[in-house]
Scaffold this active site. Structure first.
Site, PDB file in Angstrom:
ATOM      1  N   ARG A  64      18.938 -88.079  15.351  1.00 32.35           N
ATOM      2  CA  ARG A  64      19.006 -86.755  14.711  1.00 32.35           C
ATOM      3  C   ARG A  64      17.804 -85.903  15.110  1.00 32.35           C
ATOM      4  NH1 ARG A  64      17.415 -85.961   9.730  1.00 32.35           N
ATOM      5  NH2 ARG A  64      18.122 -87.995   9.004  1.00 32.35           N
ATOM      6  N   TYR A 117      32.829 -61.824  16.005  1.00 30.14           N
ATOM      7  CA  TYR A 117      33.684 -63.021  15.940  1.00 30.14           C
ATOM      8  C   TYR A 117      34.026 -63.355  14.475  1.00 30.14           C
ATOM      9  CZ  TYR A 117      34.817 -67.980  16.020  1.00 30.14           C
ATOM     10  OH  TYR A 117      35.420 -69.193  15.815  1.00 30.14           O
TER      11      TYR A 117
END
Ligand SMILES: *Cc1c(COP(=O)(O)O)cnc(C)c1O
Length: 399
Positions: A64, A117
């Site tokens: 991560r 968008y």
């Protein structure tokens, strides 16, 4: 930050093919392709060396925080963009969340164009609103409206290089200057242009966002996103990514890196074929309007050609004279174009935005956004353009 200093002065495609291999100077040979390091964590010889790794920059501990395959992708895109640092994410929306959640705090204000968008629009009016951030929507191509909107304090200005689906190219340089003058961070979604058509940071953006799902990946087989910027600006973005965990997987990072190898070739072909299609459709009696930045009839043509080196990217939007019924018949008759809402794929795609990404809007709101009932958006793929034109002609023929 390039892994290969000898590449810095070479051409885009040379760098796109060679960048991103993980260096390993201690062994006599390395894998010729970037390995997929598909692991959660990294094992150490002793607990002492594990502890020490936390203070050694560049050491791998847990995926991560850092993973070699993901690093290779981040370094390669950073180099192509001219950015000091990049963070890769599980999707374009995770990237938008990643950068905006690192900059904004409750009570802040963000200024965005009204033509944006749909997923980003939903993020501004959903997530950001719930977290106490106000969004001001500005009429996209009205510079005076941007000026007026930036009279009041704003933390972030967000814009796209080419708007979806009407394909406008706003004055990014002017809006970047305005943002800087007002102390706002300028975040630009460059999904439609990619670093091949535009080095957006050089134009005055503080951050660039990509949905790598589209042209960077380029094959319609993954979801991914990236945020890029200067080292200091990116520090809180990396911190937020580690805190929230919207990471790309090593396998998907590898696929995007593989897509990058042919980015220049694909963008040339997408752009050339889209222009051929746009020119052809412009002559068709059934077509009322064609939008494509490389057409001389496009309102932002000059700016687009100057910024994008004469290329218009791979999207073409058209308005059919026969309205919605005609648009539905047309799209249902297409054989090579898949009826699908994504873009930047090897395949050509067609969609009616009013029945897909913008379906939640009223017909008045659609009209306000320039989406009339006969509006069709085409993503031009890598097929032979003559075959695409024949398919479009066939689908238009009986109207
Ligand atoms: C698709 C898209 C996004 C969102 O990307 P995902 O990978 O679908 O999350 C953001 N911006 C633009 C311009 C897009 O086209």
């Amino acid at each position: 930050m390039s892994t290969k200093p000898h590449l810095t002065n070479l051409g885009f495609q040379t760098r796109a093919v060679h960048l991103g291999h993980a260096p390993s100077p201690s062994v006599p040979s390395v894998p010729a392709a970037t390995p997929i390091v598909q692991t959660s964590g990294f094992a150490f010889e002793s607990i002492e060396s594990l502890e020490e790794s936390f203070s050694v920059p560049g050491s791998y501990n847990y995926s991560r925080a850092q993973n070699p395959t993901v690093d290779a992708l981040e370094r390669a895109v950073a180099e192509l963009e001219g950015a000091e640092h990049a963070c890769a994410y599980a999707s374009g929306m995770a990237a938008t969340h990643g950068v905006l959640s690192a900059i904004l705090r409750p009570g802040d204000r963000i200024v965005v164009p009204d033509r944006v968008y749909g997923g980003s629009h939903a993020f501004f009016s959903g997530f950001l609103k719930d977290f106490g951030v106000t969004t001001s929507f500005v009429k996209t191509s009205d510079l005076a409206a941007w000026q007026a909107a930036l009279e009041s304090p704003a933390k972030v200005v967000f814009a796209e290089t080419i708007t979806n689906p009407t394909l406008e190219v706003i004055d990014l340089e002017a809006i970047g200057k305005l943002s800087r003058a007002r102390g706002a961070k300028f975040v630009v979604d460059a999904t439609f242009t990619t670093p091949y058509l535009l080095r957006t940071l050089e134009l005055g953006a503080d951050y660039v966002v990509h949905s790598a799902t589209k042209y960077l990946g380029g094959h319609g087989d993954l979801l991914a996103g990236l945020v890029l910027g200067g080292a200091a600006d990116m520090r809180p973005v990396r911190k937020r990514l580690i805190e929230t965990g919207g990471n790309i997987s090593p396998f998907v990072a590898w696929l995007v890196l593989r897509g990058l190898r042919t980015l220049g070739l694909r963008m040339e072909r997408h752009s050339a074929s889209a222009l051929a299609v746009a020119r052809h459709l412009g002559e068709h009696p059934g077509v009322e309007l064609v939008h494509h930045p490389a057409l001389v009839s496009h309102p932002d043509h000059e700016r687009a050609m100057r910024l994008f080196g004469g290329r218009g990217s791979g999207m073409v939007s058209i308005v059919l004279r026969g309205g919605l019924d005609s648009a539905k018949r047309f799209i249902n008759r297409l054989q090579l174009f898949a009826r699908a809402g994504s873009l930047g794929d090897t395949h050509s795609l067609a969609v009616l935005p009013g029945m897909a990404s913008h379906r939640h809007l009223s017909s008045e709101a659609l009209a306000e956004m320039g989406i009339s009932p006969g509006f069709v958006r085409l993503s031009i793929g890598l097929e032979d353009p003559a075959d695409l034109i024949a398919d479009l002609d066939r689908a238009l023929a009986s109207d």
